[in-house]
Motif scaffolding. Structure first.
Motif, short mmCIF file in Angstrom:
data_model
loop_
_atom_site.label_atom_id
_atom_site.label_comp_id
_atom_site.label_asym_id
_atom_site.label_seq_id
_atom_site.Cartn_x
_atom_site.Cartn_y
_atom_site.Cartn_z
N PHE A 1 17.11 -5.09 -10.61
CA PHE A 1 17.68 -5.66 -9.39
C PHE A 1 17.25 -4.85 -8.17
O PHE A 1 16.71 -5.39 -7.20
CB PHE A 1 19.21 -5.64 -9.53
N ALA A 2 17.44 -3.56 -8.25
CA ALA A 2 17.13 -2.70 -7.09
C ALA A 2 15.62 -2.67 -6.85
O ALA A 2 15.16 -2.77 -5.71
CB ALA A 2 17.64 -1.30 -7.34
N GLY A 3 14.83 -2.56 -7.93
CA GLY A 3 13.38 -2.47 -7.79
C GLY A 3 12.79 -3.72 -7.15
O GLY A 3 11.95 -3.64 -6.27
N ASN A 4 13.26 -4.89 -7.58
CA ASN A 4 12.74 -6.13 -7.02
C ASN A 4 13.06 -6.25 -5.55
O ASN A 4 12.21 -6.66 -4.75
CB ASN A 4 13.31 -7.34 -7.76
N HIS A 5 14.28 -5.92 -5.18
CA HIS A 5 14.64 -6.06 -3.77
C HIS A 5 13.90 -5.02 -2.92
O HIS A 5 13.41 -5.33 -1.85
CB HIS A 5 16.15 -5.97 -3.59
N PHE A 6 13.81 -3.82 -3.46
CA PHE A 6 13.11 -2.79 -2.71
C PHE A 6 11.63 -3.15 -2.56
O PHE A 6 11.06 -3.04 -1.47
CB PHE A 6 13.25 -1.44 -3.41
N GLY A 7 11.02 -3.64 -3.64
CA GLY A 7 9.61 -4.02 -3.59
C GLY A 7 9.37 -5.12 -2.57
O GLY A 7 8.39 -5.10 -1.83
N ALA A 8 10.29 -6.10 -2.54
CA ALA A 8 10.15 -7.21 -1.61
C ALA A 8 10.24 -6.72 -0.17
O ALA A 8 9.52 -7.19 0.70
CB ALA A 8 11.21 -8.27 -1.88
N ILE A 9 11.11 -5.76 0.07
CA ILE A 9 11.23 -5.22 1.43
C ILE A 9 10.00 -4.39 1.77
O ILE A 9 9.44 -4.51 2.85
CB ILE A 9 12.52 -4.38 1.57
N ALA A 10 9.56 -3.59 0.80
CA ALA A 10 8.40 -2.72 1.04
C ALA A 10 7.15 -3.54 1.36
O ALA A 10 6.31 -3.14 2.15
CB ALA A 10 8.14 -1.83 -0.16
N ALA A 11 7.06 -4.74 0.74
CA ALA A 11 5.87 -5.58 0.94
C ALA A 11 5.69 -5.95 2.40
O ALA A 11 4.60 -6.28 2.83
CB ALA A 11 5.97 -6.84 0.10
N ARG A 12 6.74 -5.94 3.19
CA ARG A 12 6.58 -6.38 4.59
C ARG A 12 7.05 -5.33 5.58
O ARG A 12 7.23 -5.59 6.74
CB ARG A 12 7.33 -7.69 4.78
N THR A 13 7.28 -4.09 5.11
CA THR A 13 7.65 -3.02 6.01
C THR A 13 6.63 -1.92 5.83
O THR A 13 6.61 -1.27 4.79
CB THR A 13 9.05 -2.48 5.67
N ARG A 14 5.78 -1.75 6.82
CA ARG A 14 4.65 -0.87 6.61
C ARG A 14 5.05 0.57 6.31
O ARG A 14 4.53 1.18 5.38
CB ARG A 14 3.71 -0.92 7.82
N TRP A 15 6.01 1.11 7.08
CA TRP A 15 6.32 2.54 6.87
C TRP A 15 6.91 2.79 5.49
O TRP A 15 6.64 3.79 4.85
CB TRP A 15 7.23 3.08 7.98
N LEU A 16 7.68 1.80 5.00
CA LEU A 16 8.27 1.94 3.67
C LEU A 16 7.16 1.88 2.62
O LEU A 16 7.15 2.64 1.66
CB LEU A 16 9.25 0.79 3.47
N ASP A 17 6.23 0.96 2.88
CA ASP A 17 5.11 0.77 1.97
C ASP A 17 4.28 2.05 1.88
O ASP A 17 3.77 2.41 0.83
CB ASP A 17 4.26 -0.39 2.50
N ASN A 18 4.16 2.73 3.03
CA ASN A 18 3.31 3.92 3.07
C ASN A 18 4.01 5.19 2.61
O ASN A 18 3.35 6.16 2.27
CB ASN A 18 2.80 4.15 4.50
N THR A 19 5.33 5.21 2.64
CA THR A 19 6.01 6.45 2.29
C THR A 19 6.64 6.40 0.90
O THR A 19 6.33 7.20 0.04
CB THR A 19 7.11 6.79 3.31
N LEU A 20 7.52 5.42 0.70
CA LEU A 20 8.29 5.43 -0.54
C LEU A 20 7.54 4.86 -1.74
O LEU A 20 7.80 5.23 -2.87
CB LEU A 20 9.61 4.70 -0.34
N LEU A 21 6.59 3.94 -1.46
CA LEU A 21 5.90 3.35 -2.60
C LEU A 21 5.05 4.34 -3.38
O LEU A 21 5.05 4.32 -4.61
CB LEU A 21 5.09 2.14 -2.16
#
Lengths: 322, 330
Positions: free
Chosen positions: B117-137
Motif C-alpha cells: 500500500f505505502a510503496g504503491n502510493h509513494f511510487g505514484a507520487i515520486a513518478a511526478r515529483t522530481r525532488w522526491l524522485d531524485n532523493t528518496l528513490l
C-alpha cells in the motif's frame, strides 16, 4: 474571423541544441474553412498543430501569437490553456485508435471528461446519442470498453468525443493514415459533414496525402522543413501551384490514365535538411531547380494573388516582371 | 467463463500433482539417513542401536520399497496425515506446522500489505515529483539491492545490541509462556517489530520502484496525451494512470501473499523467529523427510491458491481479461 496565426516559431529543445521545427508561421483560417496542411514527414505539420493545442516541453515557444475568434490563446501556458482546449479548440489525434483508456467504459470516459466542463452527462446524453447515430455507431458503445470496438469504430468515437462541445477549431492530425482507401473517404466526408452540422466551425486537416485534401479541403497550406511554402485554394494549389516545391510535389502524384510503366513517376531528388542546424535562407534551395543567389535570404510569405500566398524569391521576381 | 476456469483448474491440479511428487522426491535424494542422524545423538550400545533403528525405520514406514512409500504417502495425504516429525519425534508434522503458521501470518501479512500500500502510493507520487524522485528513490534502490540478511543483521545489531531497544531473538520473551495478557502481548510486539521493519523496508523499495516506472509509462501513453490535449485536469489523468498501473502490482501482491505460509526464511533465521522459514531450516539440517515435505506442501498449496486468486481478481479488475475469455485461447 476564426484563427489567426502570426509569426509562430516553435523549437524543440534537445541536448545538441534547438531543433527549429517551425519558423515564422503566419496564416489565417477563415470561419467555416477546411484547411489542409500538407508536407512530407518531419516538415513541421504536427508541430504546428500541437503548438496550437498542447505546447509542452521539449517544445518551446520562441515567438508568435495565436488568436482564435478575436481572443488571444495563451498557448505557452499549459494551465490557462486548459479552459480553451476541448471547448474552443480540439483535436482528433494521430493515434485516435489508442486514444481511449483501455480499462474504462467509453461512456464513463466521456462522462468524466465533460464533468470538468460543468456539463452534466445526463444533459448532454441525448445530443451524444444523436451524434453517435450520425456516425453510424449504436448507443451500446457507451457501455463497452475500447477493446470491444474495431479501430474504425474507436476513431469515430474519438471524432464524436472531440467535437462534443462544438469547438470553433478542430485539428485533425493524420486521421486517415491508418485506414484503407474507402474508409479514408468515409472519414473525410464525415469531417465535412461535421462542419455542415455545425459541430465544428473550422478544421485544419493535417496529412501527407494531397489526394485526400483535394476531395475535402477548401484551401491547402504546404510546408517544407519548418517553413510555410504556399497557401491557396485547393484548386489553385492543384491546378496552378506557384512554389517550385508545390509544383514538384504535385507532379510526383500519379495521374489517372497514365501508364506508369511507360512514364516513370518523377520524385523530388535529394532529401529535406536536418532541422538541428538548418541552412540559412530558403530551406528548399538545395533541391530547388530554380534557386538563385537571392535564396540565401529567407523569402517572406506574401500574398501574390487574392488568397494565394507563396514564399519564393523566384516567384516574386517573375511576378514583378509581368 | 466456465471453460476458462475449467481449464485453469485442470492446470492447477496437474501442477499440484507434479509439485507434490517432486516435494516427496527431493528430501529422499539427500545423502544420509534421518534415523541414523537421530540415533547418533544418543550414545547407545551396538545391539540397542540395531533394535532402535529397526523400530524407527518401521515407525516412519521407511522399510518398504520406494514405490510403496510413494503410494503410502499419497494415501496418507488424502487422509490429512503428513506423517511424524523425525526431529521432533513423536509430534505429528501437522501439529508442528500449525504451531509455526500464526507467527508467519502475524509477521508477513502486515509487512506485505502495508509495504504494498505505502510503496504503491509513494511510487505514484515520486513518478511526478522530481525532488522526491531524485532523493528518496535511490534510497529505495539501495534498500532493494541490499542483501537481505546483511540488512537484517545490521538492524539487529544497531537496534538490538548497540541501542538495546529491541530484542534480537525469539517471538516473545523466554521468561513468558504464551497466554493472553498485556505483558505477553507487549513482549510479542517488541519481538515482532525488527523482523517486520526489515521486511517492510525491503519490500517497500521494490513496490515503489515498480509503481514509479509503471506510472511514468502510463502517463506517456496515448490516452494520457489525448486527455491532456482535451484539457483534462491532471487529477483525472493520474487517476486513470494509477488504476492501470496497479494491475501488474496486484499480481505481485498475490504472489507475495501466496508464500506467506512459507515464512520469510532469512528473516526468521536472522531473528530466530519461530515461523515456517525457521522450521524449514531445522528440518533440512536434521534430514526430517516428513517435516520438509509438510512445509513445502504448505508452500505449494499457498502459491497455487494465490495464483488462482489472481486469475479471479484479474477477471474482476481488468476488463481486457474478462472480454478476452470469449475469444480464442479462452
Amino acid at each position: 474571423m476564426s484563427l489567426q496565426v502570426e509569426e509562430l516559431t516553435v523549437y524543440y529543445q534537445t541536448l545538441k541544441g534547438d531543433v527549429r521545427a517551425l519558423e515564422e508561421a503566419t496564416f489565417r483560417v477563415a470561419d467555416g474553412e477546411i484547411m489542409g496542411l500538407a508536407g512530407e514527414s518531419g516538415c513541421g505539420k504536427s508541430t504546428l498543430a500541437n503548438s496550437l493545442i498542447l505546447l509542452k516541453p521539449p517544445m518551446r515557444l520562441v515567438k508568435g501569437r495565436v488568436t482564435l475568434d478575436g481572443e488571444e490563446l495563451p498557448i505557452h501556458d499549459m494551465e490557462r490553456m486548459n479552459s480553451y482546449r476541448f471547448e474552443r479548440i480540439s483535436i482528433i489525434p494521430q493515434y485516435a485508435m489508442n486514444a481511449l483508456n483501455p480499462t474504462q467504459k467509453i461512456g464513463k470516459i466521456i462522462a468524466d471528461l465533460v464533468r470538468w466542463r460543468q456539463v452534466d452527462f445526463d444533459d448532454i446524453l441525448p445530443e451524444l446519442k444523436r451524434r453517435l447515430d450520425l456516425v453510424h455507431l449504436s448507443y451500446d458503445v457507451l457501455d463497452m470498453y475500447p477493446i470491444e470496438l474495431s479501430g474504425g469504430m474507436k476513431q469515430r468515437v474519438v471524432m464524436v468525443l472531440s467535437t462534443l462541445l462544438n469547438p470553433s477549431l478542430l485539428l485533425a492530425d493524420e486521421i486517415t493514415s491508418a485506414l484503407d482507401v474507402s474508409s479514408q473517404k468515409a472519414v473525410m466526408e464525415m469531417l465535412v459533414s461535421f462542419r455542415g452540422w455545425e459541430f465544428v466551425r473550422s478544421v485544419i486537416v493535417i496529412t501527407h496525402d494531397l489526394s485526400i485534401l483535394y476531395q475535402v479541403a477548401d484551401s491547402i497550406l504546404i510546408m517544407y522543413a519548418g517553413q510555410l511554402a504556399e497557401k491557396a485554394s485547393t484548386v489553385a494549389i492543384i491546378r496552378a501551384p506557384r512554389h517550385p516545391y508545390t509544383r514538384m510535389l504535385i507532379s510526383s502524384l500519379p495521374e489517372v490514365g497514365v501508364k506508369h510503366a511507360e512514364r516513370r513517376l518523377t520524385g523530388i531528388p535529394g532529401t529535406p535538411p536536418l532541422l538541428l542546424n538548418p541552412p540559412e535562407g530558403c530551406r528548399f534551395r538545395e533541391r530547388c531547380p530554380v534557386a538563385f543567389e537571392k535564396c540565401v535570404d529567407v523569402p517572406p510569405f506574401i500574398q501574390i494573388e487574392p488568397g494565394h500566398f507563396v514564399a519564393c524569391w523566384k516567384e516574386f521576381e517573375t511576378n514583378a516582371r509581368a | 467463463m466456465r471453460r476458462y476456469f475449467g481449464r485453469k483448474l485442470l492446470i492447477y491440479v496437474l501442477t499440484f500433482f507434479l509439485a507434490v511428487t517432486i516435494d516427496w522426491l527431493i528430501p529422499r535424494f539427500m545423502p544420509g539417513d534421518p534415523v541414523q542422524t537421530m540415533l547418533s545423538r544418543a550414545a547407545l550400545h551396538a545391539e540397542a542401536r540395531e533394535v532402535m533403528y529397526g523400530y524407527y525405520v518401521r515407525a516412519f514406514g521407511l522399510d518398504v520399497p520406494l514405490w510403496q512409500q510413494y503410494l503410502n504417502f499419497w494415501n496418507a495425504l488424502f487422509h490429512g496425515d503428513l506423517g511424524t516429525s523425525v526431529y521432533l519425534f513423536p509430534q505429528p508434522v501437522v501439529k508442528v506446522i500449525m504451531r509455526a503458521v500464526p507467527y508467519d501470518i502475524l509477521l508477513l501479512l502486515p509487512a506485505i500489505l502495508l509495504s504494498w500500500f505505502a510503496g504503491n502510493h509513494f511510487g505514484a507520487i515520486a513518478a511526478r515529483t522530481r525532488w522526491l524522485d531524485n532523493t528518496l528513490l535511490p534510497v529505495g534502490y539501495i534498500l532493494t539491492a541490499t542483501p537481505y540478511m546483511w540488512l537484517g543483521i545490521l538492524l539487529a545489531w544497531v537496534f538490538g545490541i548497540v541501542l538495546g531497544i529491541f530484542p534480537i531473538a525469539g517471538a516473545y520473551s523466554f521468561e513468558l509462556r504464551p497466554h493472553l495478557s498485556g505483558a505477553f502481548l507487549a513482549s510479542l510486539l517488541k519481538h515482532w517489530f525488527l523482523p517486520f521493519a526489515s521486511i517492510f523496508l525491503v519490500k517497500f523499495g521494490g513496490w515503489a520502484i515498480g509503481m514509479r516506472n509503471m506510472i511514468i509509462y502510463e502517463l506517456e501513453s496515448d490516452y494520457a496525451h489525448y486527455l491532456e490535449a482535451l484539457g483534462t485536469p491532471r487529477k483525472l489523468i493520474r487517476k486513470y494512470a494509477f488504476r492501470n498501473a496497479i494491475l501488474p502490482q496486484i499480481t505481485g501482491l498475490a504472489l507475495d501473499l501466496g508464500v506467506i505460509v512459507a515464512g520469510a526464511l532469512v528473516t526468521e533465521v536472522v531473528f530466530s523467529y519461530p515461523g515456517i522459514g525457521y522450521l524449514i531450516l531445522q528440518a533440512i539440517q536434521n534430514q526430517d523427510y516428513f517435516l520438509i515435505q509438510g512445509c513445502f506442501l504448505f508452500i505449494i498449496i499457498g502459491v497455487l491458491l494465490a495464483n488462482f486468486a489472481i486469475d479471479i481478481a484479474y477477471v474482476i479488475v481488468d476488463p481486457r481479461t474478462r472480454l478476452g475469455m470469449t475469444g480464442e485461447g479462452a
